[in-house]
Enzyme design. Structure first.
Site, mmCIF file in Angstrom:
data_model
loop_
_atom_site.group_PDB
_atom_site.id
_atom_site.type_symbol
_atom_site.label_atom_id
_atom_site.label_comp_id
_atom_site.label_asym_id
_atom_site.label_seq_id
_atom_site.Cartn_x
_atom_site.Cartn_y
_atom_site.Cartn_z
ATOM 1 N N CYS A 1 -30.773 -47.641 8.766
ATOM 2 C CA CYS A 1 -29.452 -47.199 8.289
ATOM 3 C C CYS A 1 -28.495 -48.375 8.053
ATOM 4 C CB CYS A 1 -28.834 -46.253 9.301
ATOM 5 S SG CYS A 1 -27.212 -45.682 8.774
ATOM 6 N N CYS B 1 -31.811 -42.932 11.225
ATOM 7 C CA CYS B 1 -32.834 -43.708 10.512
ATOM 8 C C CYS B 1 -32.721 -45.161 10.972
ATOM 9 C CB CYS B 1 -32.587 -43.628 9.015
ATOM 10 S SG CYS B 1 -32.278 -41.953 8.459
ATOM 11 N N LYS C 1 -23.642 -51.118 -7.302
ATOM 12 C CA LYS C 1 -25.067 -51.017 -7.645
ATOM 13 C C LYS C 1 -25.366 -51.791 -8.931
ATOM 14 C CE LYS C 1 -25.128 -46.406 -5.723
ATOM 15 N NZ LYS C 1 -23.659 -46.224 -5.710
ATOM 16 N N ARG D 1 -14.228 -42.858 -8.421
ATOM 17 C CA ARG D 1 -14.884 -42.081 -7.372
ATOM 18 C C ARG D 1 -14.737 -42.769 -6.016
ATOM 19 N NH1 ARG D 1 -17.682 -44.637 -11.069
ATOM 20 N NH2 ARG D 1 -19.610 -45.755 -10.598
ATOM 21 N N ARG E 1 -14.516 -48.059 -4.052
ATOM 22 C CA ARG E 1 -15.141 -49.238 -4.660
ATOM 23 C C ARG E 1 -15.108 -49.170 -6.196
ATOM 24 N NH1 ARG E 1 -18.704 -51.971 -1.967
ATOM 25 N NH2 ARG E 1 -19.747 -50.257 -0.916
ATOM 26 N N TYR E 2 -15.418 -48.012 -6.725
ATOM 27 C CA TYR E 2 -15.481 -47.838 -8.181
ATOM 28 C C TYR E 2 -14.194 -47.171 -8.676
ATOM 29 C CZ TYR E 2 -20.461 -48.605 -7.273
ATOM 30 O OH TYR E 2 -21.663 -49.129 -6.873
ATOM 31 N N CYS F 1 -25.720 -37.512 12.448
ATOM 32 C CA CYS F 1 -26.793 -37.274 11.479
ATOM 33 C C CYS F 1 -27.892 -36.441 12.137
ATOM 34 C CB CYS F 1 -27.429 -38.580 11.017
ATOM 35 S SG CYS F 1 -26.263 -39.681 10.232
ATOM 36 N N ARG G 1 -25.296 -47.928 7.789
ATOM 37 C CA ARG G 1 -24.003 -47.617 8.448
ATOM 38 C C ARG G 1 -24.153 -47.470 9.951
ATOM 39 N NH1 ARG G 1 -22.387 -43.331 4.321
ATOM 40 N NH2 ARG G 1 -22.052 -44.708 2.563
ATOM 41 N N ASP H 1 -27.882 -52.712 -4.253
ATOM 42 C CA ASP H 1 -26.469 -52.519 -3.917
ATOM 43 C C ASP H 1 -25.978 -53.903 -3.483
ATOM 44 O OD1 ASP H 1 -24.210 -51.028 -3.731
ATOM 45 O OD2 ASP H 1 -25.121 -49.464 -2.494
ATOM 46 N N ASP I 1 -30.921 -52.722 1.950
ATOM 47 C CA ASP I 1 -29.738 -53.565 2.175
ATOM 48 C C ASP I 1 -30.021 -54.620 3.246
ATOM 49 O OD1 ASP I 1 -28.211 -52.110 0.387
ATOM 50 O OD2 ASP I 1 -27.562 -50.686 1.928
HETATM 51 S S1 SF4 Z 1 -29.434 -43.335 6.594
HETATM 52 FE FE1 SF4 Z 1 -27.852 -43.549 8.209
HETATM 53 S S2 SF4 Z 1 -26.200 -42.206 7.541
HETATM 54 FE FE2 SF4 Z 1 -28.023 -41.607 6.385
HETATM 55 S S3 SF4 Z 1 -28.957 -39.963 7.598
HETATM 56 FE FE3 SF4 Z 1 -29.933 -41.860 8.226
HETATM 57 S S4 SF4 Z 1 -28.763 -42.547 9.989
HETATM 58 FE FE4 SF4 Z 1 -27.516 -41.045 8.926
#
Ligand code: SF4
Length: 384
Positions: free
Chosen positions: A110, A107, A314, A94, A90-91, A103, A112, A307, A270
């Protein structure tokens, strides 16, 4: 099997466990499992103090996830900006390098979800096109390993990947984005730290959202990393019911500093599908940032950013400190709402360039460029 791996194995993850442990209706639990599976390891589970507390909200599936139809699968357009599998570029200098889909905890907020939780292992062979991309793109000097969580890889696999990146001369810095110090600090073992030390400079970006996550175990994990020479930065997300309170974030950021972790970013949540119930207004975030600045050390204040949806990157946001600006002066308020005047320097530098790109998330084809004298006309100002 190492202790952390055993804890992953002992995590809550089945529909039966969700029904039993959290009293979730079976049909809802099945739908939630289908939408985004659960993984709550025994350590993170032990941090819950009561149902619905800030720790619970982050890890226990909630029916509200199924009611959110507005969010995006991939709000940051990471997939569209992926020139080869596992790389997002994206940048300019990097790239993001996704090395696993696993993971230490899943979460609920999340961003993703679309990638995470899939148990397919990524092999070195599958990463070959990513390594080739890094070799060919000499403008890339910073690789951010993320995922999933790269520290879910075994030490052996992790070392193979890092060693390979280190063979690319123009890659100066490796960053590891990991939530392990927070959600499963037992992963930070002396063996892991000894291995990583061989490949400096490596920066660690971790992710604590609430002061209750700073425990003797997570403190020890962060100290081991810092003692081994890895700068550790924190990226928190502002979330309703979790940390949308100046006192909570003040405590979090000060505690992080004490364990030598630098608060680096505070993100607005997000627009991820299934996570709408975590989102706060921008005003809430600005109010918190205003309450923090000046009252605690600047070292404890992260950059507050959005973001940008659509892959804009960002964008920093600040409370309004400048109340009026003209060719002669800048009228500002400080953290106590007291007014101060700074006299402008009298030279050509006062000219600013303004770029207007429309209001459709950066998608207008041709932005117009305007040259304009820096002049804001405000006849009255009032502090409330
Ligand atoms: S935010 Fe998403 S990618 Fe990051 S640790 Fe939690 S579940 Fe995994």
């Amino acid at each position: 099997m190492e202790l952390w791996q055993q804890m992953i194995r002992d995590s809550i993850h089945t529909v039966d466990q969700l029904v039993e442990k959290f009293n979730i209706d079976r049909k809802v639990a099945e739908e939630l499992d289908e939408f985004f599976q659960a993984r709550i390891n025994p350590y993170y589970l032990s941090l819950i103090r009561y149902p619905g507390d800030p720790i619970w909200l982050q890890c226990v599936p909630d029916v509200k996830e199924l009611e959110d139809l507005d969010g995006y699968e991939d709000p940051l357009l990471e997939d569209a900006m992926s020139p080869v599998p596992n790389i997002t570029h994206r940048y300019p200098d990097r790239v993001l390098f996704l090395t696993t889909s696993q993971c230490g905890m899943y979460c609920r907020f999340c961003t993703r979800k679309r990638k995470v939780g899939n148990s397919d292992k990524i092999s070195m062979r599958q990463l070959e096109s990513a390594f080739k991309y890094l070799e060919e793109h000499t403008e890339v000097r910073d690789v951010i390993m993320s995922g999933g969580d790269p520290l879910m890889l075994t030490d052996t696999m992790l070392e193979k990947i890092i060693k390979r990146i280190r063979q690319i001369p123009h890659i100066e810095i490796i960053r590891i984005g990991t939530k392990m110090p927070c959600v499963l600090p037992h992963r930070i073992t002396p063996k892991l730290v000894e291995m990583l030390k061989k490949y400096h400079p490596i920066y660690i970006n971790t992710h604590f959202n609430h002061p209750w996550e700073i425990t003797p175990e997570s403190t020890k994990a962060c100290q081991m990393l810092v003692d081994a020479g890895f700068p550790v930065n924190n990226q928190a997300v502002l979330m309703k019911g979790v940390n949308d309170d100046p006192q909570v974030l003040k405590e979090l950021f000060l505690k992080l500093l004490k364990i030598r972790v630098r608060p680096y970013y505070l993100f607005m949540a997000d627009e991820t599908r299934g996570a709408n119930h975590f989102r706060t207004s921008l005003d809430k975030g600005l109010e918190i940032m205003f309450a923090l600045r000046g009252n605690i050390s600047g070292l404890a204040i992260p950059h507050f950013v959005i973001d940008a949806p659509g892959g804009g990157g960002k964008i920093p946001v600040l409370p309004d400190y400048i109340l009026h600006r003209d060719e002669e002066k800048i009228v500002m308020r400080n953290y106590q709402n007291k007014i101060y005047v700074y006299r402008e320097a009298k030279n050509e530098e006062n000219k600013i360039e303004v770029e207007i790109s429309g209001n459709d998330n950066g998608k207008l084809p041709k932005p117009k460029k305007l040259k304009k004298s820096a002049k804001a006309v405000v006849s009255e100002y009032e502090i409330t």
